[in-house]
Design a protein around this motif. Structure first.
Motif, PDB file in Angstrom:
ATOM      1  N   TYR A   8      50.597 -10.771 -79.367  1.00  0.00           N
ATOM      2  CA  TYR A   8      51.242 -11.236 -78.150  1.00  0.00           C
ATOM      3  C   TYR A   8      50.218 -12.060 -77.382  1.00  0.00           C
ATOM      4  CZ  TYR A   8      54.775  -7.808 -79.319  1.00  0.00           C
ATOM      5  OH  TYR A   8      55.761  -7.115 -79.982  1.00  0.00           O
ATOM      6  N   TYR A   9      50.663 -13.171 -76.840  1.00  0.00           N
ATOM      7  CA  TYR A   9      49.757 -14.123 -76.209  1.00  0.00           C
ATOM      8  C   TYR A   9      50.034 -14.225 -74.713  1.00  0.00           C
ATOM      9  CZ  TYR A   9      49.108 -15.311 -81.090  1.00  0.00           C
ATOM     10  OH  TYR A   9      48.854 -15.230 -82.432  1.00  0.00           O
ATOM     11  N   VAL A  10      48.995 -13.946 -73.936  1.00  0.00           N
ATOM     12  CA  VAL A  10      49.098 -14.050 -72.485  1.00  0.00           C
ATOM     13  C   VAL A  10      48.543 -15.406 -72.062  1.00  0.00           C
ATOM     14  CG1 VAL A  10      48.316 -13.132 -70.276  1.00  0.00           C
ATOM     15  CG2 VAL A  10      48.892 -11.570 -72.147  1.00  0.00           C
ATOM     16  N   VAL A  11      49.333 -16.122 -71.289  1.00  0.00           N
ATOM     17  CA  VAL A  11      48.873 -17.393 -70.726  1.00  0.00           C
ATOM     18  C   VAL A  11      48.802 -17.219 -69.213  1.00  0.00           C
ATOM     19  CG1 VAL A  11      49.372 -19.847 -70.417  1.00  0.00           C
ATOM     20  CG2 VAL A  11      49.939 -18.726 -72.586  1.00  0.00           C
ATOM     21  N   TRP A  12      47.572 -17.118 -68.703  1.00  0.00           N
ATOM     22  CA  TRP A  12      47.380 -16.993 -67.255  1.00  0.00           C
ATOM     23  C   TRP A  12      47.461 -18.362 -66.586  1.00  0.00           C
ATOM     24  CZ3 TRP A  12      44.425 -13.985 -70.604  1.00  0.00           C
ATOM     25  CH2 TRP A  12      44.452 -12.602 -70.398  1.00  0.00           C
ATOM     26  N   GLN A  13      46.916 -19.350 -67.270  1.00  0.00           N
ATOM     27  CA  GLN A  13      46.887 -20.689 -66.698  1.00  0.00           C
ATOM     28  C   GLN A  13      47.323 -21.668 -67.781  1.00  0.00           C
ATOM     29  OE1 GLN A  13      43.690 -21.739 -63.896  1.00  0.00           O
ATOM     30  NE2 GLN A  13      43.242 -23.500 -65.198  1.00  0.00           N
ATOM     31  N   GLY A  14      48.500 -22.269 -67.588  1.00  0.00           N
ATOM     32  CA  GLY A  14      49.063 -23.196 -68.563  1.00  0.00           C
ATOM     33  C   GLY A  14      50.278 -23.858 -67.941  1.00  0.00           C
ATOM     34  N   HIS A  15      51.043 -24.563 -68.756  1.00  0.00           N
ATOM     35  CA  HIS A  15      52.225 -25.239 -68.218  1.00  0.00           C
ATOM     36  C   HIS A  15      53.203 -24.231 -67.616  1.00  0.00           C
ATOM     37  CE1 HIS A  15      50.947 -29.081 -69.794  1.00  0.00           C
ATOM     38  NE2 HIS A  15      50.779 -28.549 -70.993  1.00  0.00           N
ATOM     39  N   THR A  16      53.437 -23.133 -68.343  1.00  0.00           N
ATOM     40  CA  THR A  16      54.290 -22.050 -67.836  1.00  0.00           C
ATOM     41  C   THR A  16      53.624 -20.724 -68.156  1.00  0.00           C
ATOM     42  OG1 THR A  16      56.285 -23.365 -68.271  1.00  0.00           O
ATOM     43  CG2 THR A  16      56.587 -21.003 -67.857  1.00  0.00           C
ATOM     44  N   PRO A  17      52.884 -20.126 -67.198  1.00  0.00           N
ATOM     45  CA  PRO A  17      52.216 -18.849 -67.441  1.00  0.00           C
ATOM     46  C   PRO A  17      53.215 -17.766 -67.842  1.00  0.00           C
ATOM     47  CG  PRO A  17      51.370 -19.883 -65.452  1.00  0.00           C
ATOM     48  CD  PRO A  17      52.592 -20.671 -65.857  1.00  0.00           C
ATOM     49  N   GLY A  18      52.777 -16.859 -68.696  1.00  0.00           N
ATOM     50  CA  GLY A  18      53.653 -15.782 -69.132  1.00  0.00           C
ATOM     51  C   GLY A  18      53.122 -15.132 -70.392  1.00  0.00           C
ATOM     52  N   ILE A  19      53.994 -14.338 -71.035  1.00  0.00           N
ATOM     53  CA  ILE A  19      53.648 -13.645 -72.265  1.00  0.00           C
ATOM     54  C   ILE A  19      54.518 -14.213 -73.380  1.00  0.00           C
ATOM     55  CG2 ILE A  19      53.591 -11.416 -73.456  1.00  0.00           C
ATOM     56  CD1 ILE A  19      53.319 -10.111 -70.671  1.00  0.00           C
ATOM     57  N   TYR A  20      53.872 -14.583 -74.492  1.00  0.00           N
ATOM     58  CA  TYR A  20      54.588 -15.210 -75.614  1.00  0.00           C
ATOM     59  C   TYR A  20      54.322 -14.432 -76.892  1.00  0.00           C
ATOM     60  CZ  TYR A  20      55.147 -18.911 -72.216  1.00  0.00           C
ATOM     61  OH  TYR A  20      55.473 -19.613 -71.081  1.00  0.00           O
ATOM     62  N   ASP A  21      55.341 -14.306 -77.725  1.00  0.00           N
ATOM     63  CA  ASP A  21      55.194 -13.497 -78.941  1.00  0.00           C
ATOM     64  C   ASP A  21      54.965 -14.332 -80.196  1.00  0.00           C
ATOM     65  OD1 ASP A  21      57.682 -14.568 -79.354  1.00  0.00           O
ATOM     66  OD2 ASP A  21      58.760 -12.663 -79.288  1.00  0.00           O
ATOM     67  N   SER A  22      54.628 -15.609 -80.022  1.00  0.00           N
ATOM     68  CA  SER A  22      54.249 -16.425 -81.176  1.00  0.00           C
ATOM     69  C   SER A  22      53.182 -17.422 -80.750  1.00  0.00           C
ATOM     70  CB  SER A  22      55.454 -17.172 -81.750  1.00  0.00           C
ATOM     71  OG  SER A  22      55.769 -18.315 -80.977  1.00  0.00           O
ATOM     72  N   TRP A  23      52.280 -17.747 -81.690  1.00  0.00           N
ATOM     73  CA  TRP A  23      51.213 -18.697 -81.397  1.00  0.00           C
ATOM     74  C   TRP A  23      51.787 -20.077 -81.109  1.00  0.00           C
ATOM     75  CZ3 TRP A  23      46.884 -19.626 -79.414  1.00  0.00           C
ATOM     76  CH2 TRP A  23      46.111 -20.728 -79.747  1.00  0.00           C
ATOM     77  N   THR A  24      52.865 -20.422 -81.782  1.00  0.00           N
ATOM     78  CA  THR A  24      53.485 -21.728 -81.561  1.00  0.00           C
ATOM     79  C   THR A  24      53.940 -21.880 -80.117  1.00  0.00           C
ATOM     80  OG1 THR A  24      54.233 -21.868 -83.855  1.00  0.00           O
ATOM     81  CG2 THR A  24      55.356 -23.270 -82.252  1.00  0.00           C
TER      82      THR A  24
END
Length: 209
Positions: A8-24
């Protein structure tokens, strides 16, 4: 080939911060985003807890020392090719790919039943060089995060200890072709080191950390 554990990938700072379940999906949020902050976790629960906190709490290096704050990604040459390799075991099933650094669009991809990560990184650089020469883009840079592979390319020799046998015969033939290409061709394309600690994972990364 061992089954890869779910990430699971956490994006704190990006286009849309959030939690994503794929690297893509994660890549879509961090591509071309200055100083993107993200990290992978082994469970949804860990990712949710991390997302509620601060990136720097989780961005640790070996020895629990804080990761240096990322340098400006404005120094990245976005009009370039990025390459990377992945290996399930070393040696093991190996694949490599090259992508457009700015968009992440895959330009080429190869997979072999037996190989090593260093071989994959080496072949990826040579593949990119040959592709750019064919397209007349002799000045376009190539990014790699492998110091060994870049050294092998400059020496025009893959200094691998991978045994030659029935499983590796095809790969050894490809290595020989790559070495022959380097011996017969010149190139002006800069081979640049991708600064992972400062910029995050290279755009060609397979997302299996």
């Amino acid at each position: 080939m061992a089954k890869q554990s779910k990430k699971y990938y956490v994006v704190w700072q990006g286009h849309t911060p959030g939690i994503y379940d794929s690297w893509t999906d994660c890549q879509l949020q961090i591509k071309a985003f200055p100083n993107a902050q993200y990290k992978s976790f082994d469970s949804r629960q860990a990712a949710e807890a991390a997302f509620k906190g601060n990136y720097w709490t989780y961005a640790k290096t070996a020895g629990s020392k804080p990761t240096p704050k990322p340098a400006s990604r404005s120094s990245i040459v976005w009009e370039s090719i990025s390459v990377d390799a992945a290996c399930s075991g070393n040696p093991g099933v190996m694949e490599y790919q090259g992508v457009d650094t700015s968009t992440g669009h895959r330009l080429f991809h190869k997979k072999f039943n037996m190989g090593t990560n260093n071989i994959g990184e080496f072949l990826a650089i040579v593949h990119a060089l040959a592709l750019l020469q064919k397209e007349g883009k002799r000045q376009m840079p190539i990014y790699s995060d492998s110091v060994n592979a870049m050294k092998w390319v400059k020496q025009k020799k893959a200094k691998t200890k991978l045994e030659l046998n029935a499983q590796t015969a095809e790969l050894h033939e490809v290595i020989k072709r790559a070495e022959n290409w380097l011996a017969a061709n010149t190139y002006d394309n800069p081979l640049l080191k991708w600064e992972t600690e400062s910029w995050g994972e290279i755009p060609a990364d397979f997302g299996r950390k």
